[in-house]
Every structure is written in structure tokens, then in C-alpha cells.
Design a protein around this motif. Structure first.
Motif, mmCIF file in Angstrom:
data_model
loop_
_atom_site.group_PDB
_atom_site.id
_atom_site.type_symbol
_atom_site.label_atom_id
_atom_site.label_comp_id
_atom_site.label_asym_id
_atom_site.label_seq_id
_atom_site.Cartn_x
_atom_site.Cartn_y
_atom_site.Cartn_z
ATOM 1 N N PHE A 1 0.847 -1.205 0.000
ATOM 2 C CA PHE A 1 0.000 0.000 0.000
ATOM 3 C C PHE A 1 0.875 1.244 0.000
ATOM 4 C CE2 PHE A 1 0.728 -0.833 4.497
ATOM 5 C CZ PHE A 1 0.914 0.426 5.049
ATOM 6 N N ARG A 2 0.264 2.372 -0.297
ATOM 7 C CA ARG A 2 0.938 3.666 -0.288
ATOM 8 C C ARG A 2 0.092 4.692 0.449
ATOM 9 N NH1 ARG A 2 3.460 5.394 -6.124
ATOM 10 N NH2 ARG A 2 5.522 4.450 -5.845
ATOM 11 N N ALA A 3 0.741 5.743 0.933
ATOM 12 C CA ALA A 3 0.022 6.867 1.531
ATOM 13 C C ALA A 3 0.742 8.155 1.166
ATOM 14 C CB ALA A 3 -0.049 6.713 3.045
ATOM 15 N N ARG A 4 -0.049 9.205 0.952
ATOM 16 C CA ARG A 4 0.501 10.494 0.544
ATOM 17 C C ARG A 4 0.438 11.508 1.688
ATOM 18 N NH1 ARG A 4 1.168 10.672 -4.908
ATOM 19 N NH2 ARG A 4 0.195 8.987 -6.096
ATOM 20 N N HIS A 5 1.116 12.627 1.485
ATOM 21 C CA HIS A 5 1.059 13.714 2.456
ATOM 22 C C HIS A 5 -0.393 14.127 2.695
ATOM 23 C CE1 HIS A 5 5.279 14.719 3.120
ATOM 24 N NE2 HIS A 5 5.500 14.546 1.828
ATOM 25 N N GLY A 6 -0.766 14.264 3.951
ATOM 26 C CA GLY A 6 -2.096 14.759 4.298
ATOM 27 C C GLY A 6 -3.187 13.711 4.270
ATOM 28 N N GLU A 7 -2.856 12.451 3.984
ATOM 29 C CA GLU A 7 -3.855 11.386 3.997
ATOM 30 C C GLU A 7 -4.007 10.813 5.396
ATOM 31 O OE1 GLU A 7 -4.960 8.466 0.486
ATOM 32 O OE2 GLU A 7 -2.789 8.537 0.773
ATOM 33 N N VAL A 8 -5.249 10.439 5.738
ATOM 34 C CA VAL A 8 -5.523 9.725 6.978
ATOM 35 C C VAL A 8 -5.956 8.316 6.599
ATOM 36 C CG1 VAL A 8 -6.891 9.635 9.089
ATOM 37 C CG2 VAL A 8 -6.227 11.856 8.133
ATOM 38 N N LEU A 9 -5.166 7.326 7.018
ATOM 39 C CA LEU A 9 -5.459 5.920 6.721
ATOM 40 C C LEU A 9 -5.815 5.201 8.012
ATOM 41 C CD1 LEU A 9 -3.774 6.732 4.156
ATOM 42 C CD2 LEU A 9 -2.954 4.374 4.124
ATOM 43 N N ALA A 10 -6.824 4.364 7.954
ATOM 44 C CA ALA A 10 -7.175 3.489 9.071
ATOM 45 C C ALA A 10 -6.807 2.066 8.693
ATOM 46 C CB ALA A 10 -8.658 3.590 9.396
ATOM 47 N N LEU A 11 -5.991 1.436 9.516
ATOM 48 C CA LEU A 11 -5.610 0.038 9.314
ATOM 49 C C LEU A 11 -6.469 -0.809 10.249
ATOM 50 C CD1 LEU A 11 -3.686 -2.024 7.988
ATOM 51 C CD2 LEU A 11 -2.096 -1.618 9.883
ATOM 52 N N LEU A 12 -7.383 -1.568 9.664
ATOM 53 C CA LEU A 12 -8.322 -2.370 10.437
ATOM 54 C C LEU A 12 -8.018 -3.849 10.266
ATOM 55 C CD1 LEU A 12 -11.663 -0.577 9.424
ATOM 56 C CD2 LEU A 12 -10.049 0.057 11.233
ATOM 57 N N GLY A 13 -8.450 -4.626 11.233
ATOM 58 C CA GLY A 13 -8.287 -6.070 11.122
ATOM 59 C C GLY A 13 -8.513 -6.729 12.460
ATOM 60 N N PRO A 14 -8.874 -8.009 12.446
ATOM 61 C CA PRO A 14 -9.087 -8.733 13.706
ATOM 62 C C PRO A 14 -7.781 -8.900 14.467
ATOM 63 C CG PRO A 14 -9.135 -10.246 11.845
ATOM 64 C CD PRO A 14 -9.075 -8.863 11.264
ATOM 65 N N ASN A 15 -7.889 -9.226 15.754
ATOM 66 C CA ASN A 15 -6.691 -9.498 16.543
ATOM 67 C C ASN A 15 -5.885 -10.621 15.898
ATOM 68 O OD1 ASN A 15 -7.375 -7.579 18.479
ATOM 69 N ND2 ASN A 15 -8.508 -9.054 19.711
ATOM 70 N N GLY A 16 -4.574 -10.416 15.826
ATOM 71 C CA GLY A 16 -3.711 -11.419 15.223
ATOM 72 C C GLY A 16 -3.552 -11.293 13.724
ATOM 73 N N ALA A 17 -4.158 -10.260 13.135
ATOM 74 C CA ALA A 17 -4.087 -10.098 11.678
ATOM 75 C C ALA A 17 -2.727 -9.598 11.210
ATOM 76 C CB ALA A 17 -5.181 -9.142 11.197
ATOM 77 N N GLY A 18 -1.946 -8.975 12.118
ATOM 78 C CA GLY A 18 -0.635 -8.454 11.741
ATOM 79 C C GLY A 18 -0.540 -6.941 11.778
#
Length: 299
Positions: free
Chosen positions: A31-48
Motif C-alpha cells: 500500500f501507499r500513503a501520501r502527504h495529508g492522507e488519513v489511513l485506518a488500518l483495520l483487522g481482527p486481533n492477530g491479523a498483523g
């Protein structure tokens, strides 16, 4: 010469893998992210999720793949590079004997050598206290703060160096609704006004929906979805649910074109339609569908 769009990339992760013994915790994460972006990383416990964040922060070595954070491999990041990061962990640091203003001033001094013409460092202590809602507690010792106030102090510590990239791990845990609302406003201002890139992990899907420009869902060690909440809902869940009453009877219809359907409904039945409700596919629907799909492939 660096392409301008490439220069705007803050996070560039390609084929990231992490293996413990014979177990792959992360598999080809990209994945990539740019200046000024807000990213949420979601996933169940143990997903990494935690492993991914620790690699990006430079605290854990990866098994394979390419990772660039603010233009550098985090495995080789120096103090100048680290000064450009802000980190808010789940549990607050033990600075109980320090007074709040004194602590932030002390920590901020470490960032002064890394100030630039574009980004003066550290953040002015009085301004930072006001931004996180701790002005009235400025002279209090950290150990006397309430749980919510300690969480605000965590956030202030993460922000004191005016980071270009901010990692937030369950940032609003322990905050009351008013403090949570204020914090959300602060994150949006950082992204919009200072072009701070924010990567947050949260189990609060409503928070992710409200804050994030993009949602990344990590399941089974892979990124299984990447997009806005609306895009993912349309792609994964697909249809809205329309409910209404007519002549004392209740009706329900699922459709991908809810606006057109409602227009037709009123054209045909007019004022006979009552209790109309359109329930759009939510981030929660999307998340549950993707995690269940991933679990089904593992079985």
C-alpha cells in the motif's frame, strides 16, 4: 529527477513479508500513503496490524519486501528521520512525577535540532496544551491526571515534535465523547492544514469511518481491501436496504440503486408511502463480510 507525485509519497510498502519460524504473519502487504492522507488500518486481533506498524516505525526488522517511510528504509532510519515521526501508543508512558507543561517542554527540546524552515520544531508548549485540551492541567503532575487526561498527554507527547507522519494506536481509548470529538477535529486539522499523514489502528469502526480518507483491511496477513468506506461498501456489500410502509404493511427491498428506486416508489404510490428508511451498506457490513470471507478461505 523525482516525479512530483512520487515525492508526495510518505509511505511506500511493496510485498512486505514477516515470518516467525514457519508462520507467515504478513504476506505480500502492499500500500501507499501520501502527504495529508488519513489511513485506518483495520483487522481482527492477530491479523498483523501491530507487526506492520512496528516495521514502519523501524522497531522490527522485516523478512522480505520493500518499505520506504518518508523516503528512507525504516531499518536504517537515523535520528533526523525519527524526529519526523510521531507515535501514540495504546498505553501511556510512565512520567508520573513530571508536571505536564514541564514534561512537554523537556521532550520538545529534543526536537529543536531538527527544525526546518518549513516545520519549526518543537510545537509551542502552550499551543500544544490547548490543542489537546490540557491547558488547565498544565501544572498538574502526570500521576494525578484522570485516565482520559493521561490519554490526551499521550497524544501531546506524540505531537510535540510536529511530526510529518503520525502513528496512532487506538488513539481515543479512554476518552469521553467530548474529548473524542475534539481529538477527531485535531486529526482532521493536522491532515488538512499541516499535511500530516496519519496511520491509525482502531477497533472502533465508526471512528475509522469518520476520520479516514482510506480504509485498509488486513486479514490473514494480507491487505484484503483498500479504498474509501463508501467504495468498499459498494464493492464488497453492494446493495442498500430500503424499508417503507404502505397500507399498513411493511416492505423491504435491497438494491444497488436506492435513489432511483425511492423516486420510482413515490412516483407510483405518492403519499401512501410511510416510514421510509434507506440503510446504506456500512463500513461494519464491509468489514464483517471481508473478514468472514478471509476466514472461509483459510478453513
Amino acid at each position: 529527477m523525482t516525479n512530483s507525485s512520487e515525492a508526495d509519497i510518505v509511505l511506500d510498502v511493496d510485498g512486505l513479508r514477516m515470518r516467525y519460524g514457519t508462520t507467515d504473519v504478513l504476506r505480500e502487504v502492499t500500500f501507499r500513503a501520501r502527504h495529508g492522507e488519513v489511513l485506518a488500518l483495520l483487522g481482527p486481533n492477530g491479523a498483523g496490524k501491530t507487526t506492520t506498524i512496528e516495521i514502519l516505525e523501524g522497531f522490527r526488522a522485516r523478512s522480505a519486501g520493500r518499505v520506504q517511510v518518508l523516503g528512507l528504509d525504516p531499518a536504517h532510519g537515523d535520528d533526523r528521520w525519527r524526529a519526523r515521526l510521531g507515535i501514540v501508543l495504546q498505553s501511556w508512558r510512565d512520567h508520573g512525577k513530571w508536571r505536564v507543561r514541564e514534561l512537554l517542554t523537556h521532550l520538545g527540546a529534543h526536537y529543536a535540532p531538527y527544525a526546518t524552515a518549513d516545520i519549526p520544531r518543537p510545537w509551542n508548549t502552550a499551543e500544544l496544551l490547548a490543542a489537546v485540551g490540557l491547558t488547565e492541567q498544565a501544572e498538574h503532575k502526570a500521576k494525578t491526571l484522570s485516565g482520559g487526561q493521561r490519554r490526551r498527554l499521550d497524544v501531546a507527547i506524540g505531537l510535540v515534535g510536529r511530526p510529518e507522519l503520525l502513528f496512532l494506536d487506538e488513539p481515543t481509548a479512554g476518552l469521553d465523547p467530548q474529548a473524542r470529538h475534539a481529538f477527531h477535529g485535531l486529526v482532521r486539522r493536522l491532515a488538512a492544514e499541516r499535511r500530516t499523514t496519519v496511520l491509525l489502528t482502531t477497533h472502533d469502526l465508526a471512528e475509522a469511518d469518520k476520520l479516514a480518507d482510506r480504509i485498509l483491511i488486513l486479514a490473514g496477513g494480507r491487505i484484503v481491501a483498500d479504498g474509501t468506506a463508501d467504495e468498499l461498501a459498494r464493492r464488497i456489500v453492494g446493495e442498500d436496504e430500503v424499508r417503507w410502509t404502505r397500507a399498513g404493511r411493511r416492505f423491504t427491498r435491497t438494491t444497488a440503486e436506492s435513489t432511483a428506486f425511492v423516486r420510482t416508489l413515490f412516483h407510483e404510490h405518492g403519499e401512501a408511502i410511510g416510514e421510509l428508511e434507506v440503510r446504506r451498506a456500512s463500513l461494519e457490513d464491509t468489514y464483517i463480510a471481508l473478514v468472514r470471507r478471509q476466514e472461509a478461505t483459510v478453513r
